[in-house]
Design a protein around this motif. Sequence first.
Motif, PDB file in Angstrom:
ATOM      1  N   PRO A  19     -89.193  41.394 -31.433  1.00  0.00           N
ATOM      2  CA  PRO A  19     -88.787  40.095 -31.734  1.00  0.00           C
ATOM      3  C   PRO A  19     -90.019  39.248 -32.227  1.00  0.00           C
ATOM      4  O   PRO A  19     -90.876  39.396 -31.512  1.00  0.00           O
ATOM      5  CB  PRO A  19     -87.824  39.369 -30.815  1.00  0.00           C
ATOM      6  CG  PRO A  19     -87.240  40.434 -30.001  1.00  0.00           C
ATOM      7  CD  PRO A  19     -88.569  41.487 -29.810  1.00  0.00           C
ATOM      8  N   LYS A  20     -89.963  38.592 -33.412  1.00  0.00           N
ATOM      9  CA  LYS A  20     -91.073  37.777 -33.749  1.00  0.00           C
ATOM     10  C   LYS A  20     -90.400  36.360 -33.885  1.00  0.00           C
ATOM     11  O   LYS A  20     -89.275  36.153 -34.275  1.00  0.00           O
ATOM     12  CB  LYS A  20     -91.389  38.305 -35.293  1.00  0.00           C
ATOM     13  CG  LYS A  20     -91.972  39.650 -35.454  1.00  0.00           C
ATOM     14  CD  LYS A  20     -93.318  39.975 -34.439  1.00  0.00           C
ATOM     15  CE  LYS A  20     -93.813  41.257 -34.670  1.00  0.00           C
ATOM     16  NZ  LYS A  20     -95.079  41.543 -33.533  1.00  0.00           N
ATOM     17  N   ILE A  21     -91.217  35.547 -33.545  1.00  0.00           N
ATOM     18  CA  ILE A  21     -90.848  34.141 -33.567  1.00  0.00           C
ATOM     19  C   ILE A  21     -91.406  33.636 -35.015  1.00  0.00           C
ATOM     20  O   ILE A  21     -92.584  33.793 -35.370  1.00  0.00           O
ATOM     21  CB  ILE A  21     -91.562  33.357 -32.452  1.00  0.00           C
ATOM     22  CG1 ILE A  21     -91.143  33.774 -31.060  1.00  0.00           C
ATOM     23  CG2 ILE A  21     -91.491  31.708 -32.541  1.00  0.00           C
ATOM     24  CD1 ILE A  21     -91.940  33.138 -29.916  1.00  0.00           C
ATOM     25  N   ILE A  22     -90.612  32.571 -35.416  1.00  0.00           N
ATOM     26  CA  ILE A  22     -91.021  32.183 -36.874  1.00  0.00           C
ATOM     27  C   ILE A  22     -90.516  30.499 -36.721  1.00  0.00           C
ATOM     28  O   ILE A  22     -89.295  30.167 -36.251  1.00  0.00           O
ATOM     29  CB  ILE A  22     -90.049  32.809 -37.925  1.00  0.00           C
ATOM     30  CG1 ILE A  22     -90.399  34.334 -37.973  1.00  0.00           C
ATOM     31  CG2 ILE A  22     -90.239  32.044 -39.383  1.00  0.00           C
ATOM     32  CD1 ILE A  22     -89.328  34.962 -38.970  1.00  0.00           C
ATOM     33  N   CYS A  23     -91.546  29.856 -37.273  1.00  0.00           N
ATOM     34  CA  CYS A  23     -91.116  28.271 -37.096  1.00  0.00           C
ATOM     35  C   CYS A  23     -90.512  27.959 -38.289  1.00  0.00           C
ATOM     36  O   CYS A  23     -90.690  28.682 -39.509  1.00  0.00           O
ATOM     37  CB  CYS A  23     -92.510  27.498 -37.243  1.00  0.00           C
ATOM     38  SG  CYS A  23     -93.424  27.609 -35.645  1.00  0.00           S
ATOM     39  N   CYS A  24     -89.410  27.085 -38.281  1.00  0.00           N
ATOM     40  CA  CYS A  24     -88.847  26.634 -39.466  1.00  0.00           C
ATOM     41  C   CYS A  24     -88.893  25.325 -39.805  1.00  0.00           C
ATOM     42  O   CYS A  24     -88.966  24.441 -38.923  1.00  0.00           O
ATOM     43  CB  CYS A  24     -87.373  26.846 -39.254  1.00  0.00           C
ATOM     44  SG  CYS A  24     -86.846  28.738 -38.882  1.00  0.00           S
ATOM     45  N   ASP A  25     -88.687  24.835 -41.138  1.00  0.00           N
ATOM     46  CA  ASP A  25     -88.505  23.641 -41.489  1.00  0.00           C
ATOM     47  C   ASP A  25     -87.290  22.945 -41.002  1.00  0.00           C
ATOM     48  O   ASP A  25     -86.860  21.945 -40.740  1.00  0.00           O
ATOM     49  CB  ASP A  25     -88.451  23.633 -43.021  1.00  0.00           C
ATOM     50  CG  ASP A  25     -89.922  23.892 -43.570  1.00  0.00           C
ATOM     51  OD1 ASP A  25     -90.908  23.819 -42.798  1.00  0.00           O
ATOM     52  OD2 ASP A  25     -90.138  24.118 -44.715  1.00  0.00           O
ATOM     53  N   GLN A  26     -86.282  23.898 -41.279  1.00  0.00           N
ATOM     54  CA  GLN A  26     -84.752  23.279 -40.727  1.00  0.00           C
ATOM     55  C   GLN A  26     -83.886  24.731 -40.386  1.00  0.00           C
ATOM     56  O   GLN A  26     -84.093  25.602 -40.788  1.00  0.00           O
ATOM     57  CB  GLN A  26     -83.828  22.732 -42.024  1.00  0.00           C
ATOM     58  CG  GLN A  26     -84.249  21.400 -42.416  1.00  0.00           C
ATOM     59  CD  GLN A  26     -83.227  20.749 -43.674  1.00  0.00           C
ATOM     60  OE1 GLN A  26     -83.477  21.581 -44.531  1.00  0.00           O
ATOM     61  NE2 GLN A  26     -82.596  19.801 -43.387  1.00  0.00           N
ATOM     62  N   ILE A  27     -83.239  24.332 -39.311  1.00  0.00           N
ATOM     63  CA  ILE A  27     -82.256  25.241 -38.977  1.00  0.00           C
ATOM     64  C   ILE A  27     -80.799  24.489 -39.343  1.00  0.00           C
ATOM     65  O   ILE A  27     -80.708  23.524 -38.425  1.00  0.00           O
ATOM     66  CB  ILE A  27     -82.264  25.957 -37.634  1.00  0.00           C
ATOM     67  CG1 ILE A  27     -83.852  26.506 -37.078  1.00  0.00           C
ATOM     68  CG2 ILE A  27     -81.029  26.716 -36.992  1.00  0.00           C
ATOM     69  CD1 ILE A  27     -83.828  26.879 -35.805  1.00  0.00           C
ATOM     70  N   ILE A  28     -79.779  25.147 -39.944  1.00  0.00           N
ATOM     71  CA  ILE A  28     -78.733  24.335 -40.269  1.00  0.00           C
ATOM     72  C   ILE A  28     -77.481  25.177 -39.933  1.00  0.00           C
ATOM     73  O   ILE A  28     -76.916  26.011 -40.468  1.00  0.00           O
ATOM     74  CB  ILE A  28     -78.362  24.038 -41.649  1.00  0.00           C
ATOM     75  CG1 ILE A  28     -79.917  23.550 -42.399  1.00  0.00           C
ATOM     76  CG2 ILE A  28     -77.275  23.082 -42.195  1.00  0.00           C
ATOM     77  CD1 ILE A  28     -79.988  23.210 -43.730  1.00  0.00           C
ATOM     78  N   PRO A  29     -77.138  25.192 -38.646  1.00  0.00           N
ATOM     79  CA  PRO A  29     -76.050  25.935 -37.950  1.00  0.00           C
ATOM     80  C   PRO A  29     -74.822  25.422 -38.354  1.00  0.00           C
ATOM     81  O   PRO A  29     -74.535  24.050 -38.132  1.00  0.00           O
ATOM     82  CB  PRO A  29     -76.026  25.885 -36.437  1.00  0.00           C
ATOM     83  CG  PRO A  29     -76.875  24.662 -36.232  1.00  0.00           C
ATOM     84  CD  PRO A  29     -77.831  24.475 -37.415  1.00  0.00           C
ATOM     85  N   LYS A  30     -73.935  26.220 -38.708  1.00  0.00           N
ATOM     86  CA  LYS A  30     -72.383  25.870 -39.258  1.00  0.00           C
ATOM     87  C   LYS A  30     -71.271  26.648 -38.254  1.00  0.00           C
ATOM     88  O   LYS A  30     -70.568  27.441 -39.059  1.00  0.00           O
ATOM     89  CB  LYS A  30     -72.003  25.993 -40.626  1.00  0.00           C
ATOM     90  CG  LYS A  30     -73.222  25.144 -41.619  1.00  0.00           C
ATOM     91  CD  LYS A  30     -72.764  24.951 -43.157  1.00  0.00           C
ATOM     92  CE  LYS A  30     -73.996  24.285 -43.816  1.00  0.00           C
ATOM     93  NZ  LYS A  30     -73.611  24.932 -45.176  1.00  0.00           N
ATOM     94  N   HIS A  31     -71.579  26.685 -37.135  1.00  0.00           N
ATOM     95  CA  HIS A  31     -70.788  27.273 -36.090  1.00  0.00           C
ATOM     96  C   HIS A  31     -69.578  26.556 -35.720  1.00  0.00           C
ATOM     97  O   HIS A  31     -69.583  25.389 -35.259  1.00  0.00           O
ATOM     98  CB  HIS A  31     -71.662  27.851 -34.798  1.00  0.00           C
ATOM     99  CG  HIS A  31     -72.917  28.384 -35.038  1.00  0.00           C
ATOM    100  ND1 HIS A  31     -73.826  28.965 -34.168  1.00  0.00           N
ATOM    101  CD2 HIS A  31     -73.549  28.824 -36.363  1.00  0.00           C
ATOM    102  CE1 HIS A  31     -74.855  29.203 -34.863  1.00  0.00           C
ATOM    103  NE2 HIS A  31     -74.743  29.548 -35.952  1.00  0.00           N
TER     104      HIS A  31
END
Length: 302
Positions: A19-31
Motif C-alpha cells: 500500500p502507498k499513502i497519498i495525500c488528498c485535497d478532499q475525501i468526499i465519502p458518500k457512504h
Amino acid sequence: WETKVSIDKYSGASPAGAPKIICCDQIIPKHTVELVRNSEGAMCGDVDLPNWRTQKGRVFLRGSLVISFTGAVIDYLWPILGMTETTPATTYSLGATDVLTQWDMDLNLAGSIHALTGCVCTKWAIRGSKGSKPMQLQIDYAAETEAEGTFAGTALDVEDVFSYTDLSTFTYNSVSRLSADRILIQVDNKPVIEYGASTTMTDAHLGPRECVIATSTPYSATHDDMYWTAKTDETGLNTVIVFTSADRVYTFTAATAIGIPALGPVTSRADQIRTPVTLLAHRSDTGPGTRVSPLTVGMAAG
C-alpha cells in the motif's frame, strides 16, 4: 487535519500489494445504508411506521478522492482507473476489453480509519484552469465492504504538482489551442453494479464508457472553427493535450474527438467572448480490424 488515503492497487491479485499513502485535497465519502420499509405498515389507525417493519438493506459505499496529483501519484494510480497498459510503464489506453480493477483502500477520516475492500473506479477526471490552484485528479469509487481498521503504507516520492501553465501542448484539428483557459479530461466508466440478494456490492462491470474533453477558447478568427468545424464534423478530429512538469510528461491523444457545437454568451465590452467546447472521444478504425483507442496516455520523464 491531514487528509490521506492508503491504496493497495493489487487487491486480490498477485504479487501481494504494498500500500502507498497519498495525500488528498478532499475525501468526499458518500457512504450510507438503505432502509427497507413497508409503507403499508401503518395499521389499526396508527399513522407512523413501526420499527419491526423496517430492515437495513443494501450498503452503498461510494465517494470521491480529489488529489493535486504529481507524477509519482498518477503513475501509481493509472492501473486502477480501468485502462489497458499497452506499453509497459509508458502507455495506457482505453481498450476494447478493459475491466474494472479492484483495489483496497484505507480512508483516514481523523475520527476513525475506514478500511474499504473491493473498490472500483466509477469515474475519473483531470481538470485545471488558469489561476493559483494546482491541477487536480478526481477519482470516484464504489466499494464492496467497509470496516473500522488501521492505517498503514509507505509514502510516495515527493514531486512537483502540475500547474495549469504546465499545459505545454493543446491542439485540435492540428491548430494550437493554448489560449484555452481551462481543461477537463474525464472518463466515465458507467459501471453496471450488481447486488443480487446481497447487502453488499457483489460485482461491477465496465459499462458504456464515455470519454469527454471540455475546454473554453476565445471566439476569434483563429478559433471560430471550434464551433463551425464541430457543427459539421461526424468522423472526429485528432486532439492532443500535453502536460509537462519538471518530473513528468503526460500526452493525451484522442484520435477521433467529435465536437458538440455551442456558442458562449455575449455579455459586455469588458468580457471576452469565449466558445464552450465539448469533445467526445470515440474509437475508430484505420483499416480492417485495426482499432484506434478513444484515448491514449503517453508517459515520459520530465
